[in-house]
Write a protein that holds these residues in place. Structure first.
Motif: not given
Length: 381
Positions: A76-78, A193-194, A342-345, A350-352
């Motif tokens: 989980c990116g967030s 990262l919503r 995949i689309e979530r990652r 792109r946030a970094a």
């Protein structure tokens, strides 16, 4: 920690399995803060991972923290981003914070974060425009912070302002998130990262005691470069590596499972697809090798440690963008389905690139270092 004592990292896989992965998709789709995951991380001692043993923490290394962020980012990116900002802010509080705050963090009962980026300076966090003034024996803070991760969920902010009286460019403060005069605006509704809770925070005459100052007046930039930046850049790189690992796993699963009916063969039997997959793996491994070498350079005091630190986030961020984009191409329409992951990652990666210091800024820093120039011109401070 003795060899017989269990480390909080030993419980990481269980926390991810039970509290992070089950909520990752809803956190993203609803833009919801991952409270279940953060509570579980706190209970397992993982929020106190970077706290010193003398206040009840684990006293873990940057290598340990990198491992945690890498694994969380794959799930989980967030959750990974919130934890990363907590670990980074903790570095300042460990060095300059009061013992009661440090003990609360070590116990997993206090979530902290950074409040550096401002509307007036954008991603140039090293040139704050917010102010600190003294009135009636207390410090008054005024600011318009543009993005603060976990803004409405954190218990405190490590806050930057212009110097109070000194000539230096920055002073740091510990600001309670419930301080009167603070206002966090809206909810985060962005690309990726919503669930990380990044929203603007305004301060209008926020009063903090003089002892809230973290480090000497005017020397906040030195503190940031010594304590914040190395940890932030390394953990950000680990975040990108974790995303790439997860995307690679999903891509391999798709290529090996998807079959052509007439030929009774899978996509994995296509040389072009295998070559693209191999490039994804090599790109990921190259970023990981640089991250690990950066950790070694810091641990051993190598002469090139600062250069590696400046390189590592930019390299890993751009690698993650490349790998996730290739995954979208390789997996075709399946990659656009949310259940594949995949689309979530792809969005989270792109946030970094735009998190300060951005890729562009880091490339300039690296170029300056190679040319023997100072990282900042006098006019930029």
């Amino acid at each position: 920690m003795s060899v017989h004592e269990k480390s909080p990292i030993d419980s990481l896989d269980e926390v991810i399995r039970t509290a992070v992965e089950p909520h990752a998709r809803s956190v993203d789709e609803e833009g919801r803060f991952p409270r279940e995951a953060l509570d579980a991380l706190g209970d397992a001692g993982l929020l106190g991972l970077m706290s010193a043993p003398d206040v009840g923490g684990s006293g873990a290394t940057q290598r340990d923290a990198s491992r945690v962020i890498e694994r969380l980012a794959g799930a989980c990116g967030s959750t990974a981003m919130v934890t990363m900002m907590h670990y980074t802010a903790t570095a300042v509080l460990e060095a300059h914070g009061r013992s009661e705050i440090r003990k609360a963090i070590a116990a997993g009962q206090h979530l902290t974060t950074l409040a550096f980026s401002e509307f007036g300076s954008r991603s140039r966090f090293w040139t704050p425009v917010s102010t600190a003034t003294t009135r009636d024996g207390a410090v008054h803070l005024d600011a318009s912070k543009s993005w603060v991760t976990s803004a409405t969920e954190a218990d405190s902010y490590v806050w930057s302002s212009r110097a109070l009286r000194a000539d230096g460019p920055m002073t740091l403060w510990l600001v309670p998130a419930d301080a009167p005069g603070l206002k966090a605006g809206g909810v985060f509704d962005g690309l990726g990262l919503r669930g990380n809770g990044s929203v603007p925070v305004a301060a209008e005459g926020v009063v903090v005691p003089a002892e809230a100052q973290l480090g000497p007046d005017g020397e906040g930039l030195d503190v940031a470069f010594a304590l914040v930046l190395p940890r932030f850049l390394l953990l950000n790189a680990s975040f990108s590596i974790g995303l790439m690992d997860a995307v690679l796993e999903a891509t391999v699963a798709h290529l090996t499972a998807t079959r052509f009916e007439q030929a009774d063969t899978s996509l994995a039997n296509q040389p072009v697809a295998r070559a693209a997959l191999a490039r994804m793996r090599m790109t990921t491994d190259a970023a990981r090798a640089l991250r690990d070498d950066t950790l070694t350079a810091l641990e051993t005091g190598r002469d090139d440690a600062q250069l590696r630190v400046l390189e590592v986030k930019a390299v890993a961020a751009e690698a993650a963008i490349e790998v996730t984009e290739q995954a979208m191409r390789l997996c075709g329409g399946a990659a656009f389905r949310k259940e594949v992951g995949i689309e979530r990652r792809f969005r989270d990666a792109r946030a970094a690139r735009v998190m300060a210091p951005t890729t562009d800024a880091l490339e300039d820093f690296v170029g300056r270092a190679l040319c023997g120039l100072p990282l900042f011109d006098e006019g930029n401070l």
